[in-house]
Design an enzyme around this catalytic site. Structure first.
Site, PDB file in Angstrom:
ATOM      1  N   ASP A   1      13.853   9.631  -2.879  1.00  0.00           N
ATOM      2  CA  ASP A   1      15.026   8.985  -3.450  1.00  0.00           C
ATOM      3  C   ASP A   1      15.707   9.924  -4.443  1.00  0.00           C
ATOM      4  OD1 ASP A   1      14.490   6.661  -2.038  1.00  0.00           O
ATOM      5  OD2 ASP A   1      13.267   5.812  -3.652  1.00  0.00           O
TER       6      ASP A   1
ATOM      7  N   TYR B   1       1.636  10.875  -5.815  1.00  0.00           N
ATOM      8  CA  TYR B   1       2.747  10.626  -6.732  1.00  0.00           C
ATOM      9  C   TYR B   1       2.243  10.356  -8.144  1.00  0.00           C
ATOM     10  CZ  TYR B   1       5.347   9.549  -2.399  1.00  0.00           C
ATOM     11  OH  TYR B   1       5.918   9.594  -1.156  1.00  0.00           O
TER      12      TYR B   1
ATOM     13  N   ASP C   1      13.812  -0.221  -8.379  1.00  0.00           N
ATOM     14  CA  ASP C   1      13.748   0.942  -9.261  1.00  0.00           C
ATOM     15  C   ASP C   1      14.887   0.862 -10.275  1.00  0.00           C
ATOM     16  OD1 ASP C   1      16.088   1.846  -8.014  1.00  0.00           O
ATOM     17  OD2 ASP C   1      15.074   3.342  -6.794  1.00  0.00           O
TER      18      ASP C   1
ATOM     19  N   ARG D   1       7.789   2.144  -5.071  1.00  0.00           N
ATOM     20  CA  ARG D   1       8.651   1.093  -5.630  1.00  0.00           C
ATOM     21  C   ARG D   1       8.118  -0.295  -5.305  1.00  0.00           C
ATOM     22  NH1 ARG D   1      14.371   1.863  -3.276  1.00  0.00           N
ATOM     23  NH2 ARG D   1      13.283   3.047  -1.662  1.00  0.00           N
TER      24      ARG D   1
END
Length: 285
Positions: free
Chosen positions: A40, A68, A82, A174
């Site tokens: 993203d 992550y 988000d 997310r």
């Protein structure tokens, strides 16, 4: 034009994955550039791109696990799960304790069914989900199986929670933020995301686009294959069969694609197990 290979980028915030592809196309001198796994615009970190014939490796790299670092904000839910979305609810987190947060996060580890966020690149009847949401449509995506191999809670400083996740491809961080907020009854969304690894490629080998502009680094396709897949060295006869795309009388040591090499060290193809034999997935010669 540069030789075929992989380019590992440490993506800056604010750029789309397509923006990165466009920059790498100019640096590589070819339009044949693709990437493995969208990041993203808000996210930073590892984005693996293929140049020329190496783009054919990418579909197999997307099946590998990813890692992550993320920050979750509890008490606020958004339309996109988000910080880039519109706020849809706000609730106090006074009744939420650190122990409860850690307990709920532990429930995500393992094989789970996850509903992807509606604002995603998943196609619904041929159209990206995010495009349908942007056009004002209601999008409901089905749950899909994903695997959370590891979830480490680094800090719970409410309303923020910092975690690291190692997961299968297709996992939405997310969605973890959204589902944690839902489980706690206060809502939640992602405020920061940094991808630290895609398969064997991590931040130690990633370079920013600025660094690539100064010294464009392409990992040769043979080295990329050796770094990404189990390796099988063939004899001359077997290598000859590979060049014609034939199956091999060969028992491979594990499931999934294997990189097969000629006796001179040249990368030939990806093969996968098929009963007592091995069949080609992608041939590169």
């Amino acid at each position: 034009m540069v030789d075929p290979g992989l380019v590992v980028v440490d993506k800056d915030p604010g750029m789309t994955s397509h923006d990165v592809v466009s920059r790498v196309r100019r640096l590589a001198g070819t339009r044949k550039v693709g990437h493995a796994g969208t990041l993203d615009p808000m996210a930073t970190g590892v984005l693996v791109l293929g140049v020329d014939r190496a783009t054919r490796l990418l579909g197999h790299l997307m099946l590998t696990e990813k890692a992550y670092d993320a920050t979750i904000r509890l008490g606020v839910a958004t339309t996109t799960d988000d910080a880039e979305g519109e706020v849809v609810s706000t609730r106090a987190v006074d009744g939420v304790s650190e122990d409860v947060v850690r307990t709920e996060l532990a429930r995500f580890v393992g094989d789970i069914e996850q509903v992807p966020t509606a604002v995603s690149a998943i196609k619904v009847d041929g159209k990206r989900a995010y495009a349908r949401v942007r056009d004002g449509e209601q999008v409901e995506l089905k749950a899909r199986p994903v695997t959370i191999h590891e979830l480490v809670v680094h800090e719970v400083d409410l309303p923020e929670v910092r975690i690291s996740v190692r997961c299968s491809s297709g996992t939405y961080i997310r969605a973890i933020a959204r589902d944690l907020g839902a489980a706690l009854g206060v809502g939640g969304h992602l405020t920061a995301l940094r991808r630290t690894a895609v398969g064997s490629f991590d931040l130690s080998v990633a370079r920013t686009l600025e660094q690539h502009s100064d010294d464009f680094a392409v990992l040769p396709i043979a080295d990329a294959a050796r770094a990404s897949f189990p390796v099988v060295d063939l004899d001359d006869e077997q290598a000859g069969h590979v060049r014609f795309g034939r199956a091999l009388d060969l028992v491979l040591p594990a499931a999934g694609p294997h990189a097969v090499f000629a006796p001179d060290g040249g990368f030939l193809a990806l093969y996968e197990p098929h009963g007592e034999r091995a069949r080609p997935v992608a041939v590169f010669v």
